[in-house]
Design a protein around this motif. Structure first.
Motif, PDB file in Angstrom:
ATOM      1  N   LEU A 161      35.031  34.442  51.317  1.00 55.85           N
ATOM      2  CA  LEU A 161      34.108  35.192  50.073  1.00 55.85           C
ATOM      3  C   LEU A 161      33.596  33.851  49.326  1.00 55.85           C
ATOM      4  CD1 LEU A 161      36.334  38.015  48.775  1.00 55.85           C
ATOM      5  CD2 LEU A 161      34.210  38.166  50.036  1.00 55.85           C
ATOM      6  N   LEU A 162      34.375  32.698  48.937  1.00 59.31           N
ATOM      7  CA  LEU A 162      33.981  31.757  48.140  1.00 59.31           C
ATOM      8  C   LEU A 162      32.697  31.020  48.846  1.00 59.31           C
ATOM      9  CD1 LEU A 162      37.498  30.801  46.977  1.00 59.31           C
ATOM     10  CD2 LEU A 162      35.612  31.774  45.560  1.00 59.31           C
ATOM     11  N   ARG A 163      32.712  31.095  50.126  1.00 62.32           N
ATOM     12  CA  ARG A 163      31.993  30.106  50.853  1.00 62.32           C
ATOM     13  C   ARG A 163      30.702  30.879  50.884  1.00 62.32           C
ATOM     14  NH1 ARG A 163      32.078  30.444  55.963  1.00 62.32           N
ATOM     15  NH2 ARG A 163      34.324  30.475  55.893  1.00 62.32           N
ATOM     16  N   THR A 164      30.586  32.291  51.321  1.00 60.11           N
ATOM     17  CA  THR A 164      29.274  32.926  51.554  1.00 60.11           C
ATOM     18  C   THR A 164      28.827  33.626  50.087  1.00 60.11           C
ATOM     19  OG1 THR A 164      30.315  35.389  51.617  1.00 60.11           O
ATOM     20  CG2 THR A 164      30.102  33.866  53.842  1.00 60.11           C
ATOM     21  N   GLN A 165      29.721  33.907  49.104  1.00 65.27           N
ATOM     22  CA  GLN A 165      29.405  34.273  47.691  1.00 65.27           C
ATOM     23  C   GLN A 165      28.722  35.710  47.831  1.00 65.27           C
ATOM     24  OE1 GLN A 165      27.554  31.261  45.745  1.00 65.27           O
ATOM     25  NE2 GLN A 165      29.455  29.769  45.573  1.00 65.27           N
ATOM     26  N   PHE A 190      51.087  48.250  44.645  1.00 64.12           N
ATOM     27  CA  PHE A 190      49.930  47.618  45.125  1.00 64.12           C
ATOM     28  C   PHE A 190      48.937  47.386  43.972  1.00 64.12           C
ATOM     29  CE2 PHE A 190      51.942  50.417  48.214  1.00 64.12           C
ATOM     30  CZ  PHE A 190      52.390  49.572  49.215  1.00 64.12           C
ATOM     31  N   LYS A 191      48.306  46.302  43.915  1.00 68.77           N
ATOM     32  CA  LYS A 191      47.323  45.979  43.067  1.00 68.77           C
ATOM     33  C   LYS A 191      45.861  46.249  43.455  1.00 68.77           C
ATOM     34  CE  LYS A 191      49.336  41.665  41.624  1.00 68.77           C
ATOM     35  NZ  LYS A 191      49.178  40.355  42.232  1.00 68.77           N
ATOM     36  N   SER A 192      45.101  46.884  42.532  1.00 71.68           N
ATOM     37  CA  SER A 192      43.686  47.338  42.962  1.00 71.68           C
ATOM     38  C   SER A 192      42.914  46.196  43.341  1.00 71.68           C
ATOM     39  CB  SER A 192      42.976  48.069  41.823  1.00 71.68           C
ATOM     40  OG  SER A 192      41.731  47.753  42.006  1.00 71.68           O
ATOM     41  N   THR A 247      41.290  42.957  41.600  1.00 74.93           N
ATOM     42  CA  THR A 247      41.331  41.585  41.877  1.00 74.93           C
ATOM     43  C   THR A 247      40.266  40.894  42.136  1.00 74.93           C
ATOM     44  OG1 THR A 247      43.511  42.286  42.648  1.00 74.93           O
ATOM     45  CG2 THR A 247      42.877  40.201  43.414  1.00 74.93           C
ATOM     46  N   THR A 248      39.603  41.384  42.756  1.00 71.23           N
ATOM     47  CA  THR A 248      37.971  40.529  43.281  1.00 71.23           C
ATOM     48  C   THR A 248      37.222  40.349  42.218  1.00 71.23           C
ATOM     49  OG1 THR A 248      37.325  42.697  44.145  1.00 71.23           O
ATOM     50  CG2 THR A 248      37.815  40.953  45.887  1.00 71.23           C
ATOM     51  N   ARG A 249      37.018  41.475  41.400  1.00 74.42           N
ATOM     52  CA  ARG A 249      35.946  41.496  40.072  1.00 74.42           C
ATOM     53  C   ARG A 249      36.667  40.297  39.349  1.00 74.42           C
ATOM     54  NH1 ARG A 249      36.768  46.285  36.781  1.00 74.42           N
ATOM     55  NH2 ARG A 249      36.654  47.333  38.787  1.00 74.42           N
ATOM     56  N   ALA A 308      28.862  37.917  44.600  1.00 75.55           N
ATOM     57  CA  ALA A 308      28.565  39.246  44.134  1.00 75.55           C
ATOM     58  C   ALA A 308      29.070  40.157  45.191  1.00 75.55           C
ATOM     59  CB  ALA A 308      27.147  39.457  44.103  1.00 75.55           C
ATOM     60  N   MET A 309      29.566  41.414  44.681  1.00 74.81           N
ATOM     61  CA  MET A 309      30.152  42.414  45.819  1.00 74.81           C
ATOM     62  C   MET A 309      29.413  43.629  45.677  1.00 74.81           C
ATOM     63  SD  MET A 309      33.919  44.028  45.926  1.00 74.81           S
ATOM     64  CE  MET A 309      33.832  44.935  44.653  1.00 74.81           C
TER      65      MET A 309
END
Ligand code: NAD
Length: 479
Positions: A62-66, A81-83, A87-89, A258-259
Motif C-alpha cells: 500500500l505504501l509503495r503503490t499509494q 477486531f479493529k475496523s 485503521t487504513t484511514r 488513497a483508497m
C-alpha cells in the motif's frame, strides 16, 4: 499506451471476489493501464489472529503503490477486531471521504429524480478523534477537535474537486451558532478558501436545516463539505435517498495514499451465487482512474456503465418489472458493460473527465495567530453533594495570588454566583479562575494542586488563553 500505474487490490470477503473480478475485467477492457498487486485482507486475516485484519507485508504494498482498490470485507462477530477501514484511514492520513450520490431516474427507482450530490466528509478530526473521558461517576465527555490545517485541507479538497469536475457550487454544513469556536473555525476557513475560487458558488447552511433540505430537495445541492460527524450521518442519508446504496462508490483521499471502494458491505448471504451487483465497486474504481490521472479510461468505463443501466440490464437488487429489461448475474452484467465500451448513454447525462492539474497550491487560508496570552484556568471537580455555594466557599479561597474564582458551572450552565435553584446539577462541576494581571503556567497549575490538597477530587485542569487578543474559551451559559 500510457505507462501502467501500480495499484494494490484486495478481493475481500463475501461477494468481494466476484465483484472485484467483474470490475477488473471491465477496467482492463476499458483501457485502464494498471499494474496490479494483490493483498489479502479481512476475515481470513482476522481469524488467523491478526486483530487489524491486515498483515504487515500488505502495508508495504500500500505504501509503495499509494493506490488501494478494496472490495468489502466481513468483520467477524465478537469483540477484539479493529475496523480495517478506520485503521487504513488513520494510518494513511486519509483526510477526505468523497461519496458521489446520484440518482439514475427513470432506470433505477428513486424519489429524487434529479439528485446529483457529492459529499466531501472530513475524515480525521471532530468527535472522531476518539478523545473520550469519564470525568466523574455520572459524567462522560468527548472532545471535539477541529484544527485549522485539518479544515483547510478538506475545504480546499472540496473546491479542487468542484473545479476538476465542473461543479458549480460548494456548500458548507456546520453549526457555528452553537459551537462557535470549533464549527466557527470550519466556517471561517471555508469562507477564506472559497475566496480563491471565484468561479464556484459558495453557500453555508446550519447543519440541522441543511440536512432537512438535503433530505427533501437534494437537487438544490452540488458538492457539500462537512466536518466528520455530520458527514458520516449525511453521506448515508444522501446515498439512501438517491436510491442507489448498492450503486455508490467512495474514495478516501490522503496526501499520499488513497483508497477506493463500494459503500456497501460483503453481503455474505449473496456470496458465490453470481448475483451481486458490481456497480458500487466499479464506480469506486472510476473515482480511482480519475485520481491516477486516467480520465479517458474513467469516462469510457463510466459511460458504458450508464448505457448498461439505461438499457435496462440490471442485477436483482435494482431490477424492477416494467422498467428493467433483463435480469442478469454479476458476470453477465460485466459482459454487458464491456460490450458497451465506447458508447454513451442517451437519456442519462454522459460523463467526461479532465486531466488532473499538478497538485493544488497549498496557499489560501490565513495563518493562525501564535500570539497567546494566559488568562486563567478551568478546573473540573467531583462534587457529589451538588451544593454550588458550598463548593464556591471551599474552592474560592484556593485561588492564590493573582487569580480569582470567576464562575462555577454544571454541564456549561452557570450555578455560581447567582445561580438559579432549578438548574439540574450532575456530580461534576467546572470552576473557572481568571488572572487579575500577568500570570504564568506554573502559577495557574498550582490551583488544581491546592484543590486536590484540600481533599477535593480534580478531574480535568485546562489553562485558559487568548489568541491574538481573542479569548480561546467559550463563556459559561448564563454569564
Ligand atoms: P451489506 O451492505 O453487506 O448488505 C446489506 C444488504 O444489501 C443485503 O441485503 C445485501 O444482500 C445487499 N447488498 C449489498 N451489496 C450488494 C451488491 N453489491 N449487490 C447486491 N446486493 C447487495 O451490509 P451488512 O449485511 O450490514 O454487512 C455484511 C458484512 O459487511 C459485515 O461483516 C459488515 O461488517 C461488512 N461491511 C463491510 C464494509 C466494507 O468493507 N467497507 C462496509 C459495510 C459493511
Amino acid at each position: 499506451m500510457a505507462a501502467k500505474t501500480p495499484i494494490t487490490v484486495a478481493y475481500g470477503d463475501g461477494i468481494g471476489p466476484e465483484i472485484m473480478n467483474a470490475t477488473l475485467q471491465i477496467l482492463e477492457a476499458g483501457g485502464a493501464a494498471l499494474d496490479i498487486e494483490t493483498i489479502e485482507i479481512g476475515e481470513k486475516v482476522y481469524l488467523r489472529g491478526n486483530a487489524a485484519g491486515i498483515e504487515p507485508s500488505s502495508w508495504e504494498s500500500l505504501l509503495r503503490t499509494q493506490v488501494f482498490l478494496k472490495a468489502p470485507i466481513t468483520t467477524p462477530q465478537g469483540g477484539g477486531f479493529k475496523s480495517l477501514n478506520v485503521t487504513t484511514r488513520k494510518t494513511l492520513g486519509q483526510y477526505a471521504n468523497v461519496r458521489p450520490c446520484v440518482s439514475y431516474h427513470p432506470f433505477v427507482d428513486t424519489r429524487h429524480p434529479d439528485m446529483d450530490v457529492v459529499i466531501v466528509r472530513e475524515n480525521e478530526e471532530d468527535l472522531y478523534a476518539g478523545i473520550e473521558y469519564q470525568i466523574s461517576p455520572e459524567v462522560t465527555s468527548c472532545l471535539k477537535v477541529i484544527s485549522r490545517p485539518g479544515s483547510e485541507k478538506i475545504v480546499r479538497y472540496a473546491f479542487e474537486y468542484a473545479r476538476l469536475h465542473n461543479r458549480k457550487k460548494v456548500t458548507c454544513f456546520m453549526k457555528d451558532n452553537i459551537m462557535k469556536m470549533t464549527d466557527g473555525l470550519f466556517h471561517k476557513v471555508f469562507d477564506e478558501i472559497a475566496a480563491a475560487y471565484p468561479e464556484i458558488r459558495k453557500e453555508v447552511w446550519i447543519v440541522d436545516i441543511g440536512a432537512a433540505k438535503l433530505a427533501d430537495t437534494p437537487e438544490a445541492f452540488d458538492v457539500i463539505v462537512l466536518p466528520n460527524l455530520y458527514g458520516d450521518i449525511l453521506s448515508d442519508v444522501a446515498a439512501q435517498i438517491a436510491g442507489s446504496v448498492g450503486l455508490a462508490g467512495s474514495a478516501n483521499i490522503g496526501d499520499k495514499c488513497a483508497m477506493f471502494e463500494a459503500i456497501h458491505g460483503s453481503a455474505p448471504r449473496r456470496a458465490g451465487q453470481n448475483l451481486a451487483n458490481p456497480s458500487g465497486l466499479l464506480l469506486g474504481a472510476v473515482l480511482m482512474l480519475v485520481h491516477i490521472n486516467q480520465p479517458e479510461a474513467a469516462a469510457r468505463v463510466h459511460n458504458a456503465w450508464l448505457r448498461t443501466i439505461e438499457d435496462g440490464i440490471h442485477t436483482y437488487d435494482i431490477f424492477t418489472e416494467g422498467v428493467s429489461r433483463l435480469k442478469v448475474g454479476t458476470k453477465e452484467f460485466a459482459a454487458a458493460v464491456i460490450e458497451r465500451l465506447g458508447q454513451k448513454p442517451n437519456t442519462l447525462q454522459p460523463v467526461s473527465y479532465k486531466s488532473r492539474p499538478a497538485a493544488a497550491a497549498g496557499a489560501a487560508g490565513a495563518e493562525g495567530s501564535t500570539a497567546m496570552e494566559l488568562k486563567g484556568i478551568d478546573v473540573f471537580v467531583y462534587w457529589p453533594s451538588r451544593d454550588a455555594s458550598a463548593l464556591a466557599e471551599a474552592v474560592g479561597k484556593l485561588a492564590g495570588d493573582g487569580l480569582k474564582l470567576d464562575v462555577i458551572d454544571n454541564r456549561g450552565v452557570k450555578v455560581w454566583p447567582a445561580g438559579i435553584g432549578e438548574t439540574f446539577c450532575t456530580d461534576s462541576f467546572r470552576c473557572r479562575y481568571l488572572a487579575t494581571g500577568a500570570v504564568s503556567v506554573p502559577k495557574v497549575l498550582e490551583v488544581p494542586q491546592r484543590i486536590a490538597a484540600a481533599g477535593i477530587e480534580v478531574s480535568v485542569a485546562l489553562p485558559l488563553r487568548s489568541f491574538a487578543g481573542v479569548d480561546g474559551y467559550s463563556m459559561v451559559q448564563g454569564q
